[in-house]
Design a protein around this motif. Sequence first.
Motif, PDB file in Angstrom:
ATOM      1  N   SER A 167       0.832  -1.279  -0.027  1.00 24.76           N
ATOM      2  CA  SER A 167       0.046   0.048   0.107  1.00 24.76           C
ATOM      3  C   SER A 167       0.816   1.200  -0.223  1.00 24.76           C
ATOM      4  O   SER A 167       0.691   2.303  -0.855  1.00 24.76           O
ATOM      5  N   ASN A 171       0.636   3.835  -2.821  1.00 24.53           N
ATOM      6  CA  ASN A 171       0.426   5.012  -2.494  1.00 24.53           C
ATOM      7  C   ASN A 171       1.239   6.506  -3.314  1.00 24.53           C
ATOM      8  O   ASN A 171       0.807   7.330  -3.874  1.00 24.53           O
ATOM      9  N   GLU A 174       0.784   6.585  -7.059  1.00 24.46           N
ATOM     10  CA  GLU A 174      -0.567   7.568  -7.457  1.00 24.46           C
ATOM     11  C   GLU A 174      -0.367   9.061  -7.037  1.00 24.46           C
ATOM     12  O   GLU A 174      -1.210   9.989  -7.437  1.00 24.46           O
ATOM     13  N   ASN A 175       0.567   9.295  -5.964  1.00 23.23           N
ATOM     14  CA  ASN A 175       0.473  10.762  -5.259  1.00 23.23           C
ATOM     15  C   ASN A 175       1.602  11.431  -6.240  1.00 23.23           C
ATOM     16  O   ASN A 175       1.536  12.214  -6.642  1.00 23.23           O
ATOM     17  N   LYS A 340     -11.925  11.058  -3.826  1.00 25.60           N
ATOM     18  CA  LYS A 340     -11.119   9.682  -4.183  1.00 25.60           C
ATOM     19  C   LYS A 340      -9.853  10.187  -5.059  1.00 25.60           C
ATOM     20  O   LYS A 340      -9.632  11.714  -4.946  1.00 25.60           O
ATOM     21  N   ALA A 341      -8.796   9.589  -4.984  1.00 27.34           N
ATOM     22  CA  ALA A 341      -7.948   9.696  -5.421  1.00 27.34           C
ATOM     23  C   ALA A 341      -7.384  10.098  -7.077  1.00 27.34           C
ATOM     24  O   ALA A 341      -6.937  11.163  -7.124  1.00 27.34           O
ATOM     25  N   ASP A 342      -8.366  10.298  -7.866  1.00 30.46           N
ATOM     26  CA  ASP A 342      -8.653  10.244  -9.059  1.00 30.46           C
ATOM     27  C   ASP A 342      -9.095  12.416  -8.848  1.00 30.46           C
ATOM     28  O   ASP A 342      -8.666  13.021  -9.334  1.00 30.46           O
ATOM     29  N   THR A 344      -7.372  13.968  -6.655  1.00 30.06           N
ATOM     30  CA  THR A 344      -6.222  14.896  -5.959  1.00 30.06           C
ATOM     31  C   THR A 344      -5.335  14.502  -6.910  1.00 30.06           C
ATOM     32  O   THR A 344      -4.451  15.142  -6.274  1.00 30.06           O
ATOM     33  N   LYS A 345      -6.075  14.217  -8.615  1.00 26.95           N
ATOM     34  CA  LYS A 345      -4.399  13.431  -9.139  1.00 26.95           C
ATOM     35  C   LYS A 345      -4.836  14.790 -10.276  1.00 26.95           C
ATOM     36  O   LYS A 345      -6.015  15.593 -10.612  1.00 26.95           O
TER      37      LYS A 345
END
Length: 436
Positions: A167, A171, A174-175, A340-342, A344-345
């Motif tokens: 994880s 992460n 993803e960042n 959601k992750a998307d 903040t991207k």
Amino acid sequence: MQKTELKMPKMGESITEGTIINWMVKEGDSFEEGDILLEVATDKVDNEVPATAAGKMLEHKFKAQDVVPVGEVIAVLELSENVKSKKSISNSEKIAPVSPPTGEMPAGQRGTLTSKPIPSASSNSFKVNENVFISPLVDAIARKNHISYEELARISGTGKDGRLRKSDVSNYLENGRPFQFAQAVPEVSGFQVPDLKFDKGKGKIVEMDRMRQMISDHMVFSKHTSPHVTAYVEADLTEMVQWRNKNKVAFQKKYNEKLTFTPLFIECVAKAIQDFPMINSTLDGRNIIVKDEINIGMATALPSGNLIVPVVKNADKKNLNELATATNELVGKARDNKLKADETKGSTFTISNVGTFGSLMGTPIINQPEAAILATGIIKKRAEVMEREEGDTIEIRQMMYLSLSFDHRIVDGYLAGSFLRRIADYMEQFDVKKTF
């Protein structure tokens, strides 16, 4: 599917037992090949036990913190038929930990991982995870994404004693891999920050949570990577403030959305970016990538005091109602920890409204890998000299400071100053006849 016994593996010649730290897969849950089934500790090293094939966890024979002899059955699995071996997962399974990446890669290892030495803990260019433990699964993910051992050592681990888990790497990816291009400070040559042994005093110890650690690393990385320069202008927002005060109630009745200053600011920034597209860029080695999309990040404070940056995608293509809806939704999700992750991207430019906290102005740190970031200060009434046809007058005006921090590798003073002034112009020349 076939039932298979999972036995406590042997993790060294003198190891006769292991302690189950934690079951990563619960009874009844399915897993994929390579997923970590459990974490096992010995008096010498901790290990993650990966699955040799996809399957389902049928039964745990022991619970967390139980001490189990090597070779004892600790779980019953149901594995897919394409398992390479019909044997139980036992002592023969290779799950020994990979040594910390401190030199050349062992001969015969596959992949394209680099083998640069890891900088010492005294290096102030980035945080190094000195306790790095690379499980086979983490190693496989790193190879797939071309992450070097040096880069892995910069990721904060959440496992026991700071060990890296799947994880953590996920992460990190993803960042946007914030430590990908950080350079180690040479041990000999150049200026070294001395360890001055400051007396840090005594008091309550507050351990950083994971998000605060990530923010800390990201900020240090940004200052280390980009030569920051900050420019300032002042904007007269009187017309904008008066228009909003006059229309915010009607706007909320019509769209069921609050009309804050944020969508108005984003609208002005998006227009200015269209006029100066080089601001909307990223440095990639010796190339500058000028982004096609204008995605505006909004630095948002969380109830915990941490900071997150939700992103309004394609801000230049949204009308005021759509911007208000997007900003309100994202800020609400941020405060409820439901982003959601998307969401903040993909930001290409970021705004930080320091005026929300009463600050007159700020010197924001660039949100990597962007080229610039805007800070908007508090809107404050002030007596100003106004040039009128009938002569100069002193009037009460709504004034705000804007500050732009920019990466001097990409953006020069002329471009930054022109862009910043253009934002202020759009704010000052606000259309008071604007409809919605």
